[in-house]
Design an enzyme around this catalytic site. Structure first.
Site, mmCIF file in Angstrom:
data_model
loop_
_atom_site.group_PDB
_atom_site.id
_atom_site.type_symbol
_atom_site.label_atom_id
_atom_site.label_comp_id
_atom_site.label_asym_id
_atom_site.label_seq_id
_atom_site.Cartn_x
_atom_site.Cartn_y
_atom_site.Cartn_z
ATOM 1 N N CYS A 15 0.367 4.413 -6.408
ATOM 2 C CA CYS A 15 -0.769 3.578 -6.018
ATOM 3 C C CYS A 15 -0.718 2.339 -6.898
ATOM 4 O O CYS A 15 -0.651 2.458 -8.129
ATOM 5 C CB CYS A 15 -2.074 4.344 -6.218
ATOM 6 S SG CYS A 15 -3.566 3.391 -5.932
ATOM 7 N N THR B 83 0.849 -1.180 0.000
ATOM 8 C CA THR B 83 0.000 0.000 0.000
ATOM 9 C C THR B 83 0.884 1.230 0.000
ATOM 10 O O THR B 83 2.047 1.159 0.399
ATOM 11 C CB THR B 83 -0.900 0.026 1.252
ATOM 12 O OG1 THR B 83 -1.610 1.270 1.316
ATOM 13 C CG2 THR B 83 -0.083 -0.118 2.515
#
Length: 229
Positions: free
Chosen positions: A196, A83
């Site tokens: 991301c 993440t």
């Protein structure tokens, strides 16, 4: 081969990409029937996101740290968080375990420096680009970091959370993301970081002219370099 520890679930799409790339990388580097030695503890994305929205970072840190401790107990030699946004609690997670954490911001910054860049653009979730926890870590490597406008951040958030985390990839969203990257280029960025994992499903190097630093792919490469050293 060392055992790679993974904290996943943020989102599961991101975790799946990490797992796939790690094993493809081992196959490419080692060959035969080899696959990555890894352990993963996956958290509930809805739970940590609700805490994030309420700014309850101690709660987020405890959930992610417990996942890190579980991975360590399972025999991992080092740790990756699958993440970007939840690197907000990376220091607390590192403090919770005795194995090293490979910080994503350090990895992408070093990749940009290898290209002798002085300035990079960062696209990702609004949280990751509007807060300083990730940009400051990149900047600590001597790089200027440029981020999208607030309107562009809102657009990217919609694409990431309404489409990409559900596996939906559209040409219209790709065009919008490319336009944002080109605006960062116009602002002086010498390359762009896809901050991301899900954005790597949308934007490829062939889509734009300036260097693209795919954060997940680079994170995986750093993990394989360490695991196979």
């Amino acid at each position: 081969m060392q055992i790679i520890g993974l904290i996943g679930g943020m989102s599961w799409e991101s975790s799946a990409v990490y797992y796939q790339l790690l094993n493809e990388g081992v196959t490419e580097r080692v060959g035969g029937l080899s696959s990555a030695k890894s352990v993963m503890a996956s958290v509930d994305f809805a739970e940590v996101t609700a805490l994030q929205l309420d700014e309850q970072w101690d709660g987020v840190a405890e959930i992610v740290s417990e996942a890190a401790r579980a991975v360590e107990r399972a025999g991992a030699d080092f740790l990756l968080m699958c993440t970007t946004a939840f690197h907000r609690v990376a220091e607390q997670v590192q403090d919770a375990v005795d194995i090293p954490l490979i910080h994503l911001a350090d990895v992408v910054a070093e990749a940009a420096k290898e290209h002798r860049l002085e300035s990079v653009g960062l696209i990702g979730t609004k949280f990751s680009t509007s807060r300083t926890f990730f940009t400051d870590r990149i900047a600590s490597h001597g790089l200027e970091v440029k981020v999208p406008t607030e309107e562009q951040q809102d657009l990217l958030d919609r694409v990431i959370y309404d489409e990409l985390v559900h596996g939906k990839v559209t040409d219209s969203s790709r065009r919008e993301a490319i336009a944002i990257i080109e605006s960062l280029w116009d602002a002086g960025a010498g390359g762009v970081i896809l901050g991301c994992t899900e954005l790597e499903l949308l934007v490829k190097q062939s889509d734009v002219e300036l260097p693209v630093f795919a954060s997940t792919s680079l994170h995986v490469k750093a993990a394989l370099d360490r695991a196979l050293a």
